[in-house]
Structures are given as C-alpha cells and as structure tokens.
Design a protein around this motif. Structure first.
Motif, PDB file in Angstrom:
ATOM      1  N   ASP A 184       6.664 -34.689  22.750  1.00  0.00           N
ATOM      2  CA  ASP A 184       6.009 -35.960  22.421  1.00  0.00           C
ATOM      3  C   ASP A 184       6.699 -37.152  23.079  1.00  0.00           C
ATOM      4  N   ARG A 235       2.125 -43.795  20.897  1.00  0.00           N
ATOM      5  CA  ARG A 235       1.521 -43.509  19.606  1.00  0.00           C
ATOM      6  C   ARG A 235       0.429 -44.546  19.344  1.00  0.00           C
ATOM      7  N   GLY A 278      -1.476 -35.741  13.077  1.00  0.00           N
ATOM      8  CA  GLY A 278      -2.124 -36.467  14.156  1.00  0.00           C
ATOM      9  C   GLY A 278      -1.421 -37.720  14.613  1.00  0.00           C
ATOM     10  N   GLY A 293      -0.993 -37.697  18.161  1.00  0.00           N
ATOM     11  CA  GLY A 293      -2.140 -37.026  18.763  1.00  0.00           C
ATOM     12  C   GLY A 293      -2.703 -37.691  19.998  1.00  0.00           C
ATOM     13  N   ASP A 294      -2.502 -38.989  20.183  1.00  0.00           N
ATOM     14  CA  ASP A 294      -2.956 -39.655  21.402  1.00  0.00           C
ATOM     15  C   ASP A 294      -2.002 -39.280  22.527  1.00  0.00           C
ATOM     16  N   ARG A 295      -2.520 -38.609  23.541  1.00  0.00           N
ATOM     17  CA  ARG A 295      -1.649 -38.028  24.576  1.00  0.00           C
ATOM     18  C   ARG A 295      -1.587 -38.860  25.863  1.00  0.00           C
TER      19      ARG A 295
END
Length: 541
Positions: free
Chosen positions: A458, A463, A506, A509-511
C-alpha cells in the motif's frame, strides 16, 4: 459657504466622471495553480508604472538579446499609458548619475516626505510571509546566466574593450524607452519612489522590466515591498524576464523558468496583467532566436495514472511525474535537455481522446521526439467489445500521431498493476500484441511497479475514502483532510492516517499512485529512455 461646499463636491465628482478608467484583467492563482481572472477599473491618475532595471547593458549576453526584443513593445505601452494619464517612473538601479539635474530626476528627489514611510522601504525584500512555506521555483544560485560559455567569454571581452565592467556594465536605461522630462520621474530609491506615490495619491502600481526573480520582485521599489506595504500592485507578466540557467533545477527551458516564476508571483505575491490590455493585439512573446539550445520534446499520454491530479492538488509545489522524469534525465550529463508535456487526463480512454481534445492537446504540441502512450484501464471499463475495439482505437491513435509528429518514436506502455491481486495482465497482453503488430518498441513498466508493490503493498497509492463510511466517533481526525463535494472524501497522499483508519475495510482501496508511485514510474521511464536517446544520438553522428 453652505452652497460653496456642495459645489466643490459636485466639481470633484464631475472630474472623476470625466476620467476614463483603465479596464484591466488581473490574474492570480491558488496554491494548487488554478487561475482566477478579475476585471478591475483603475483610474489613470491613481496609477503608476515602475520600469525596473531596463539597463543599456548586462553581463549576460542572452539577457541583453531578450531585453532588446522586449524594449520596443515596452516603450509602446509606456507611451500609451502616459497619454492616458498614468504616471511613469523609470528605475534603472545604480544609474542615477547620467540623469542628475534633469527635470525627471529632480521630480523624484523633490517629492515631499510621505506621512507614512514603511519600515525598511529603503532595503531589498527577499521574501514576504506568503512565500515562506512555498518551494522557490528556480535555482538561481549561479547568478542565472544562460549564455553559452564561449559566447559569454567573448561578450565579457567586448564589454571590457568598451571600458565597461564585464560584471556590471550598465550605465543608464536603454535608449529605446523614451523618458518624458515633463511628466515622468527617475529614481532607484525605495524612499523616493514611495514619496512620489504618496504625494500623488497613487494606490495602483504596475511593475515591468527585469529580472523578475531578482530585481523586479526584490528591489526596494519591487513587487514585494509594494505588496506588503499596501499598494495594489501587479506585474505585467509579458514584459519581464528572469535570470535563470536551464542547466539548474528544475531543468526547464529559460522561457518555462520565467513562466514558473510568474506563477509563483501569482500564487504568493500579487496578480499579473499583460501589455495587450493597454495597446491591444496579443501579449508580447519572445522570438525563437531567444529559445536557447534545442531541447528534446517528450509527450506523456494516458489516463489518471499519468495525469496525477490528486498529487498535483495536494502537493502542488513538489515535483510531479513529468518533473521527476525531466530531472532524472538532466542528471545524465551526456544527454541533451528535454521538455516533458503531461497530457494525461483522469477518466480518459483512447476513443474519448480522439473524439474530443486530440487536436487541441496533442496535435498542437511542439514536434515530439518521444511519445509515451499508456491507456487501457478506462478503455476496458467504458468501451464495448473491448478486446476488439481497444486495438482499433490504439491503431487509429498511432496513425494520427505518425501524421502529426512524424519524427517521434511512439512508445506503447503497459498498464501499472494496481495490487498484487490486480495485475491487469489481460490489458497488458493486448498492449504487447499491438506493439508487436505495429513493430513498435514496448516499454513494460509493470514489472518494476510490481516489484515495488511487493516491498510495500500500500506504499505506492494515496488514500481516498468516503467520509460517510468513517464511523462518527472517528470523523474528527479527518477534518484537515476532507475534500468537499456531493460525497466528501478523506484524501491523503501517504499512510499518515493508516493508524486510525487502517482497520476500516477498503481504506486503502483507491489504487491510484501517490508521489512515491509516480516517482517509480518516472524513474523507470528515465532508465528505459536514457539508453534509447543515446542510441538515437549515436546513429545521427
């Protein structure tokens, strides 16, 4: 007496009405770079133009070339402004001796002392509070000379042969700028100029001249002193120049360096205007003769994973993907300088690029040497029959690029993996086949990006998480990081909130890449491109 006072007031209002105001469009920028333009009426009688350091000579030959190009346009503006009633102050610093005894010089010296004389108005001002937290846009520690070394040495010799000091050859203002001895003033003193402004009830001040990152901003009569002491000051942004050497950070062209400092002024110091607002036509631009050494032109095409909109919004002063690529290539001493244009757009796919903005955003760019093409993620989500149509759209884009940028090397790139379990292998298989069919060299960014993901799964993504999904008792921690909208989100570029929100499903979760992710892409791109450039240059010898 009672009837006399209203009469005076009426006459005063009548005179005000008879004076035709200047209509100026002032441009400023938010810290993130978004421009705002506001139209304002300025009374000429309450307005002054200060002409900064337009000397008759300079130690930098290229600076003289640019000044000589700009001076006729500047004189045209001054003539029109003077005719309209604007007060002109010529400020060629350290050059008062030739003007001593002239009416314009005496006008400045004899101005009555202002009732309010700002503290340190006689001194240079290198920074005001609004600049303190900003990244200074240019490295000017070498003095900013951008001359070719051999040409600079010859220029210095020619100055010395004229009996001038090669390091400070100026003696007066350049003759192209007419001084009206009946109306203008001449001074290089912050105190004298402030006295002049106050004695004439002048609130509005326009600065023009050279050099923006030094004298125009920092002199005792410069932008910073005027701004911090309450004058409504603007820069005429097309009638200025910088002392900037493209061989120094951020390794952009001289023209781009000037643009970056103008942007800094608009964000941190004062608004700007352009000369066409006085004399019509278009803003002044320098000719190609002042462009300096030829630079490689690189275009990045792609979607949000190219554009980097969130990092640019949250960290606007930090190097972005296009900056990092340019800086990495500049670190290779045997490579020519380059310009990198980032034409990525969030949500974009190839068909939309071709149907909407290609002609404006891509076709009109300077003739490119290298064009990187990274699409597929949005195409898969938005294009019907993706497996067939994506290849057709890609081939059409390549055809148009070959027509509009015939000398460019076209470089298909693979899509970056979003996560260890989301590698986009199906998209990349198509891209690899397209490159093979078109006989193009593929740049496969995926392995490097995946290797970095394995180190920190990550660590390469920002984020972005809906505020509504954060428990009520934890929302107060998010207050400084909320981005407004119909569905407000908490957005941070790194892991600073993982300790508080990391347990929420999540949260990461935004990649989309953060600055670390874009640095990986830029670093690998530079490593891939550098030997390609060397090979191309070797083939031309």
């Amino acid at each position: 007496m009672r009837s006399f006072i209203p009469l005076l007031l009426l006459l005063s209002l009548s005179a005000f009405a008879q004076e035709k105001p200047l209509t100026l469009t002032l441009q400023s920028r938010s810290p993130a770079g978004k421009t705002t333009q506001v139209k304002e009426p300025w009374l000429p009688s309450r307005t002054a133009i200060i002409v900064c350091d337009m000397w008759d000579a300079h130690h930098c030959k290229n600076a003289v070339t640019r000044e000589v190009e700009m001076a006729p346009r500047m004189n045209e503006v001054l003539e029109k402004a003077r005719k309209d009633g604007v007060f002109i102050i010529h400020a060629p610093s350290s050059c008062m001796q030739p003007y001593e005894g002239t009416p314009a010089r005496e006008r400045a010296k004899s101005a009555p002392t202002a009732a309010r004389l700002p503290d340190k108005i006689a001194e240079w001002c290198k920074q005001i509070p609004s600049e303190e937290m900003a990244v200074y846009p240019l490295d000017q520690t070498d003095g900013g000379e951008d001359d070719d070394l051999a040409e600079h040495a010859a220029w210095a010799q020619s100055l010395a042969a004229k009996g001038l000091n090669p390091k400070a050859p100026w003696k007066k203002q350049i003759d192209v700028l007419r001084i009206d001895q009946d109306k203008d003033a001449i001074s290089d003193s912050g105190v004298e100029i402030w006295n002049l402004l106050e004695s004439k009830n002048i609130d509005n001040v326009i600065l023009m001249g050279v050099h923006l990152n030094m004298c125009v901003s920092g002199r005792p009569f410069g932008l910073r002193q005027m701004a911090k002491n309450g004058k409504h000051v603007v820069l005429m942004r097309d009638l200025t120049d910088t002392m900037y050497n493209p061989a120094r950070w951020p390794f952009v062209s001289h023209a781009r360096g000037t643009e970056l400092f103008v942007s800094h002024v608009e964000k941190r110091i004062c608004p700007t205007i352009t000369s066409d607002q006085f004399i019509g036509g278009n803003p002044f631009t320098y000719s190609d003769a002042t462009a300096g050494k030829k630079r490689l032109q690189i275009i990045l095409l792609g979607d949000s994973t190219t554009e980097a909109s969130i990092p640019k919004k949250l960290a606007p002063d930090e190097p972005q993907i296009e900056d990092t690529l340019r800086i990495k290539l500049a670190a290779e001493p045997d490579l020519p300088p380059c310009d990198v244009y980032n034409e990525g757009v969030s949500g974009e796919f190839i068909r939309r690029l071709l149907d909407t903005r290609y002609d404006k955003a891509v076709k009109t760019k300077p003739q490119a040497d290298y064009i990187f093409i990274r699409y597929g993620l949005n195409d898969q989500a938005k294009v019907k029959d993706f497996n067939t149509q994506f290849a057709k759209d890609f081939h059409e884009l390549l055809e148009r690029l070959r027509k509009d940028h015939p000398k460019a090397m076209l470089i298909p790139m693979t899509a970056i993996p979003y996560a260890l379990n989301n590698l986009h292998e199906d998209i990349n298989a198509l891209i690899k086949q397209i490159a093979k069919d078109e006989k193009l060299t593929l740049f496969d960014i995926a392995p490097r990006y995946l290797a970095e993901l394995k180190k920190n799964p990550d660590g390469l993504n920002y984020r972005r998480f809906p505020l509504s999904k954060i428990p009520e008792n934890l929302r107060s921690f998010a207050t400084p990081y909320i981005q407004p909208g119909t569905d407000p989100s908490v957005v941070v570029l790194d892991n600073r909130l993982d300790g508080i929100y990391g347990h929420i499903p999540g949260w990461a979760g935004d990649r989309h890449p953060n600055l670390a992710g874009y640095n990986v892409i830029a670093d690998e791109t530079a490593k891939w491109l550098a030997p390609v450039i060397r090979s191309t240059l070797a083939g031309k010898k």
